[in-house]
Design a protein around this motif. Structure first.
Motif, PDB file in Angstrom:
ATOM      1  N   ARG A 125       0.857  -1.194   0.000  1.00 37.42           N
ATOM      2  CA  ARG A 125       0.000   0.000   0.000  1.00 37.42           C
ATOM      3  C   ARG A 125       0.893   1.243   0.000  1.00 37.42           C
ATOM      4  O   ARG A 125       0.745   2.136   0.820  1.00 37.42           O
ATOM      5  CB  ARG A 125      -0.905   0.026   1.239  1.00 37.42           C
ATOM      6  N   ARG A 126       1.849   1.302  -0.943  1.00 40.14           N
ATOM      7  CA  ARG A 126       2.843   2.370  -0.932  1.00 40.14           C
ATOM      8  C   ARG A 126       2.328   3.662  -1.563  1.00 40.14           C
ATOM      9  O   ARG A 126       2.828   4.740  -1.248  1.00 40.14           O
ATOM     10  CB  ARG A 126       4.091   1.893  -1.692  1.00 40.14           C
ATOM     11  N   THR A 127       1.377   3.576  -2.469  1.00 44.04           N
ATOM     12  CA  THR A 127       0.872   4.750  -3.174  1.00 44.04           C
ATOM     13  C   THR A 127      -0.639   4.798  -3.059  1.00 44.04           C
ATOM     14  O   THR A 127      -1.296   3.816  -2.673  1.00 44.04           O
ATOM     15  CB  THR A 127       1.249   4.694  -4.671  1.00 44.04           C
ATOM     16  N   ARG A 128      -1.221   5.940  -3.452  1.00 43.40           N
ATOM     17  CA  ARG A 128      -2.678   6.053  -3.429  1.00 43.40           C
ATOM     18  C   ARG A 128      -3.316   5.031  -4.356  1.00 43.40           C
ATOM     19  O   ARG A 128      -4.361   4.457  -4.035  1.00 43.40           O
ATOM     20  CB  ARG A 128      -3.107   7.462  -3.847  1.00 43.40           C
ATOM     21  N   LEU A 129      -2.681   4.785  -5.503  1.00 47.63           N
ATOM     22  CA  LEU A 129      -3.247   3.822  -6.438  1.00 47.63           C
ATOM     23  C   LEU A 129      -3.191   2.418  -5.862  1.00 47.63           C
ATOM     24  O   LEU A 129      -4.178   1.666  -5.942  1.00 47.63           O
ATOM     25  CB  LEU A 129      -2.497   3.889  -7.766  1.00 47.63           C
ATOM     26  N   GLU A 130      -2.064   2.046  -5.274  1.00 48.14           N
ATOM     27  CA  GLU A 130      -1.972   0.715  -4.681  1.00 48.14           C
ATOM     28  C   GLU A 130      -2.987   0.553  -3.556  1.00 48.14           C
ATOM     29  O   GLU A 130      -3.623  -0.502  -3.426  1.00 48.14           O
ATOM     30  CB  GLU A 130      -0.554   0.477  -4.148  1.00 48.14           C
ATOM     31  N   ARG A 131      -3.161   1.576  -2.749  1.00 48.44           N
ATOM     32  CA  ARG A 131      -4.153   1.488  -1.678  1.00 48.44           C
ATOM     33  C   ARG A 131      -5.556   1.360  -2.254  1.00 48.44           C
ATOM     34  O   ARG A 131      -6.381   0.582  -1.754  1.00 48.44           O
ATOM     35  CB  ARG A 131      -4.059   2.716  -0.764  1.00 48.44           C
ATOM     36  N   ALA A 132      -5.847   2.103  -3.312  1.00 45.13           N
ATOM     37  CA  ALA A 132      -7.170   2.032  -3.931  1.00 45.13           C
ATOM     38  C   ALA A 132      -7.452   0.636  -4.468  1.00 45.13           C
ATOM     39  O   ALA A 132      -8.516   0.050  -4.211  1.00 45.13           O
ATOM     40  CB  ALA A 132      -7.272   3.066  -5.050  1.00 45.13           C
ATOM     41  N   VAL A 133      -6.509   0.088  -5.204  1.00 44.92           N
ATOM     42  CA  VAL A 133      -6.710  -1.230  -5.810  1.00 44.92           C
ATOM     43  C   VAL A 133      -6.832  -2.302  -4.732  1.00 44.92           C
ATOM     44  O   VAL A 133      -7.745  -3.140  -4.756  1.00 44.92           O
ATOM     45  CB  VAL A 133      -5.551  -1.551  -6.769  1.00 44.92           C
ATOM     46  N   GLY A 134      -5.913  -2.284  -3.774  1.00 42.57           N
ATOM     47  CA  GLY A 134      -5.939  -3.292  -2.716  1.00 42.57           C
ATOM     48  C   GLY A 134      -7.167  -3.202  -1.839  1.00 42.57           C
ATOM     49  O   GLY A 134      -7.780  -4.226  -1.501  1.00 42.57           O
ATOM     50  N   ASP A 135      -7.569  -1.988  -1.466  1.00 47.33           N
ATOM     51  CA  ASP A 135      -8.730  -1.826  -0.599  1.00 47.33           C
ATOM     52  C   ASP A 135     -10.010  -2.276  -1.295  1.00 47.33           C
ATOM     53  O   ASP A 135     -10.893  -2.880  -0.671  1.00 47.33           O
ATOM     54  CB  ASP A 135      -8.863  -0.365  -0.155  1.00 47.33           C
ATOM     55  N   HIS A 136     -10.127  -1.975  -2.578  1.00 50.03           N
ATOM     56  CA  HIS A 136     -11.319  -2.379  -3.330  1.00 50.03           C
ATOM     57  C   HIS A 136     -11.434  -3.904  -3.383  1.00 50.03           C
ATOM     58  O   HIS A 136     -12.525  -4.466  -3.200  1.00 50.03           O
ATOM     59  CB  HIS A 136     -11.241  -1.793  -4.738  1.00 50.03           C
ATOM     60  N   LEU A 137     -10.310  -4.572  -3.625  1.00 52.73           N
ATOM     61  CA  LEU A 137     -10.325  -6.032  -3.663  1.00 52.73           C
ATOM     62  C   LEU A 137     -10.624  -6.613  -2.277  1.00 52.73           C
ATOM     63  O   LEU A 137     -11.375  -7.590  -2.151  1.00 52.73           O
ATOM     64  CB  LEU A 137      -8.982  -6.560  -4.167  1.00 52.73           C
ATOM     65  N   ALA A 138     -10.032  -6.007  -1.242  1.00 53.09           N
ATOM     66  CA  ALA A 138     -10.258  -6.496   0.124  1.00 53.09           C
ATOM     67  C   ALA A 138     -11.722  -6.381   0.518  1.00 53.09           C
ATOM     68  O   ALA A 138     -12.229  -7.169   1.326  1.00 53.09           O
ATOM     69  CB  ALA A 138      -9.380  -5.728   1.107  1.00 53.09           C
ATOM     70  N   ALA A 139     -12.430  -5.405  -0.046  1.00 49.65           N
ATOM     71  CA  ALA A 139     -13.851  -5.217   0.244  1.00 49.65           C
ATOM     72  C   ALA A 139     -14.744  -6.094  -0.625  1.00 49.65           C
ATOM     73  O   ALA A 139     -15.969  -5.967  -0.591  1.00 49.65           O
ATOM     74  CB  ALA A 139     -14.225  -3.750   0.051  1.00 49.65           C
ATOM     75  N   GLY A 140     -14.138  -6.973  -1.426  1.00 52.22           N
ATOM     76  CA  GLY A 140     -14.912  -7.876  -2.269  1.00 52.22           C
ATOM     77  C   GLY A 140     -15.208  -7.333  -3.655  1.00 52.22           C
ATOM     78  O   GLY A 140     -15.995  -7.925  -4.398  1.00 52.22           O
ATOM     79  N   GLY A 141     -14.584  -6.223  -4.010  1.00 55.41           N
ATOM     80  CA  GLY A 141     -14.837  -5.614  -5.310  1.00 55.41           C
ATOM     81  C   GLY A 141     -14.069  -6.285  -6.436  1.00 55.41           C
ATOM     82  O   GLY A 141     -13.172  -7.114  -6.206  1.00 55.41           O
ATOM     83  N   THR A 142     -14.410  -5.915  -7.650  1.00 53.08           N
ATOM     84  CA  THR A 142     -13.770  -6.420  -8.868  1.00 53.08           C
ATOM     85  C   THR A 142     -13.378  -5.236  -9.732  1.00 53.08           C
ATOM     86  O   THR A 142     -14.120  -4.256  -9.832  1.00 53.08           O
ATOM     87  CB  THR A 142     -14.730  -7.328  -9.659  1.00 53.08           C
ATOM     88  N   TRP A 143     -12.214  -5.324 -10.353  1.00 51.95           N
ATOM     89  CA  TRP A 143     -11.780  -4.280 -11.275  1.00 51.95           C
ATOM     90  C   TRP A 143     -12.033  -4.708 -12.712  1.00 51.95           C
ATOM     91  O   TRP A 143     -12.003  -5.894 -13.036  1.00 51.95           O
ATOM     92  CB  TRP A 143     -10.288  -3.987 -11.088  1.00 51.95           C
ATOM     93  N   TYR A 144     -12.285  -3.722 -13.554  1.00 50.88           N
ATOM     94  CA  TYR A 144     -12.590  -3.977 -14.959  1.00 50.88           C
ATOM     95  C   TYR A 144     -11.722  -3.115 -15.863  1.00 50.88           C
ATOM     96  O   TYR A 144     -11.193  -2.091 -15.453  1.00 50.88           O
ATOM     97  CB  TYR A 144     -14.064  -3.661 -15.255  1.00 50.88           C
ATOM     98  N   GLY A 145     -11.596  -3.550 -17.101  1.00 53.54           N
ATOM     99  CA  GLY A 145     -11.110  -2.668 -18.150  1.00 53.54           C
ATOM    100  C   GLY A 145     -12.296  -2.001 -18.790  1.00 53.54           C
ATOM    101  O   GLY A 145     -13.421  -2.517 -18.741  1.00 53.54           O
ATOM    102  N   ARG A 146     -12.083  -0.841 -19.368  1.00 51.96           N
ATOM    103  CA  ARG A 146     -13.149  -0.144 -20.095  1.00 51.96           C
ATOM    104  C   ARG A 146     -12.612   0.312 -21.449  1.00 51.96           C
ATOM    105  O   ARG A 146     -11.426   0.631 -21.594  1.00 51.96           O
ATOM    106  CB  ARG A 146     -13.639   1.081 -19.315  1.00 51.96           C
ATOM    107  N   THR A 147     -13.502   0.340 -22.417  1.00 53.29           N
ATOM    108  CA  THR A 147     -13.181   0.918 -23.706  1.00 53.29           C
ATOM    109  C   THR A 147     -13.728   2.339 -23.744  1.00 53.29           C
ATOM    110  O   THR A 147     -14.889   2.568 -23.375  1.00 53.29           O
ATOM    111  CB  THR A 147     -13.803   0.116 -24.859  1.00 53.29           C
ATOM    112  N   GLY A 148     -12.888   3.290 -24.129  1.00 52.21           N
ATOM    113  CA  GLY A 148     -13.320   4.677 -24.224  1.00 52.21           C
ATOM    114  C   GLY A 148     -12.976   5.254 -25.575  1.00 52.21           C
ATOM    115  O   GLY A 148     -12.121   4.735 -26.300  1.00 52.21           O
ATOM    116  N   TRP A 149     -13.653   6.350 -25.930  1.00 50.32           N
ATOM    117  CA  TRP A 149     -13.367   7.004 -27.203  1.00 50.32           C
ATOM    118  C   TRP A 149     -13.439   8.521 -27.019  1.00 50.32           C
ATOM    119  O   TRP A 149     -14.105   9.039 -26.105  1.00 50.32           O
ATOM    120  CB  TRP A 149     -14.324   6.563 -28.300  1.00 50.32           C
ATOM    121  N   LEU A 150     -12.754   9.231 -27.880  1.00 53.64           N
ATOM    122  CA  LEU A 150     -12.857  10.685 -27.944  1.00 53.64           C
ATOM    123  C   LEU A 150     -12.707  11.117 -29.383  1.00 53.64           C
ATOM    124  O   LEU A 150     -12.130  10.407 -30.216  1.00 53.64           O
ATOM    125  CB  LEU A 150     -11.842  11.360 -27.031  1.00 53.64           C
TER     126      LEU A 150
END
Length: 313
Positions: free
Chosen positions: A286-311
């Motif tokens: 949990r060294r960075t805000r991003l690592e804390r975000a990813v780890g905490d979300h998984l610890a809470a039972g969450g799932t991460w996704y990829g998204r397709t975006g356009w501009l």
């Protein structure tokens, strides 16, 4: 090593390679200088040199045809079958394939009038992806060996902080954008945008500069392609990240550039964020805000996704 026996697990690729003729597989005379110019990590240089194939090596036939495959499809968006990961060939086999093809890529860049600094910044992704391999696995090698096919075939260019590759909209994305009222559809020319590792913060200013360079570069060097949209497929676009990161974070700012489409499996996020530390989910750092975000979300039972975006381009 019976190379053709090894390739029977990849019949489409083998058929493609067998359809090609011979090729003058010329490797650099001053291999050290070439590797360093391509940003190959210093700790890999000696091992790459020791692995150099020579005529008579069972892999020589394959290296000739891999390089020929790249050169024969130079600049063509619809490419050949991708290079598969084949550990039996050794960790640096594809490095030599790309070294043999790069003089042809350089010549193609020169014909297009691509500035030298853009060419060499683009080619340096070879060394960067060797660094990515070591970050993820702790050993030497080339991460995702098919990725550099875009560079070697003259399709991808580094524009500062971001990379852009010439592409065509696939059926799913093309239909979605057509339904949204854009003057595009499946098969329309497009650009894909990528955020390489080891390139510093992806600040809004740096990304703005990259998009501006791309808007100047591609119409100048590929005037026959009427590109209307840029697409991005990445875990960086998972809108769940905005729940954990501050509104002014670089990732959230990057997300705001895009209109989002579908979700897909985002499990590759773990290797991008944590490297080799992703192996033990119970002990994620949990060294960075991003690592804390990813780890905490998984610890809470969450799932991460990829998204397709356009501009719009």
């Amino acid at each position: 090593m019976d190379v053709k026996a090894l390739l029977r697990a990849h019949p489409d690729w083998l058929a493609h390679l067998e359809s090609l003729g011979g090729f003058d597989l010329a490797l650099p005379g001053d291999l050290v200088s070439e590797l360093l110019r391509l940003a190959v990590p210093h700790e890999d240089v000696n091992a790459v040199i020791a692995a150099r194939p020579e005529p008579g090596d069972p892999r020589w036939w394959l290296a000739e045809r891999c390089a020929h495959s790249l050169v024969a499809t130079m600049g063509v968006v619809d490419g050949p079958p991708p290079f598969p990961v084949l550990p039996e060939l050794g960790p640096y086999f594809y490095v030599f394939v790309y070294l043999a093809a790069l003089p042809h890529t350089r010549a193609y860049h020169r014909r297009l009038g691509v500035p030298e600094e853009v060419s060499w910044a683009t080619f340096a992704d070879l060394g960067r992806n060797m660094a990515v391999h070591r970050k993820r696995h702790g050993t030497g090698g080339l991460h995702a060996p098919d990725w550099f096919m875009l560079h070697a075939r003259g399709l991808l260019f580094e524009m500062g902080r971001l990379q852009f590759n010439r592409a065509k909209l696939n059926r799913r994305v093309g239909q979605a954008l057509e339904s949204a009222g854009l003057p595009v559809g499946p098969g329309s020319p497009a650009l894909g945008v990528h955020v390489p590792d080891f390139r510093g913060p992806m600040t809004p200013a740096a990304c703005d500069a990259s998009f501006e360079r791309a808007r100047e570069f591609f119409p100048r060097h590929f005037p026959d392609e009427d590109v209307r949209v840029v697409t991005c497929g990445s875990w960086l676009l998972d809108e769940q990240l905005a729940r954990y990161l501050p509104a002014e974070s670089n990732i959230v700012a990057f997300q705001r550039r895009f209109h989002l489409l579908d979700r897909y499996d985002g499990s590759d996020m773990m290797a991008f964020v944590f490297g080799g530390d992703a192996a033990d989910l119970a002990r994620l750092p949990r060294r960075t805000r991003l690592e804390r975000a990813v780890g905490d979300h998984l610890a809470a039972g969450g799932t991460w996704y990829g998204r397709t975006g356009w501009l719009r381009f």
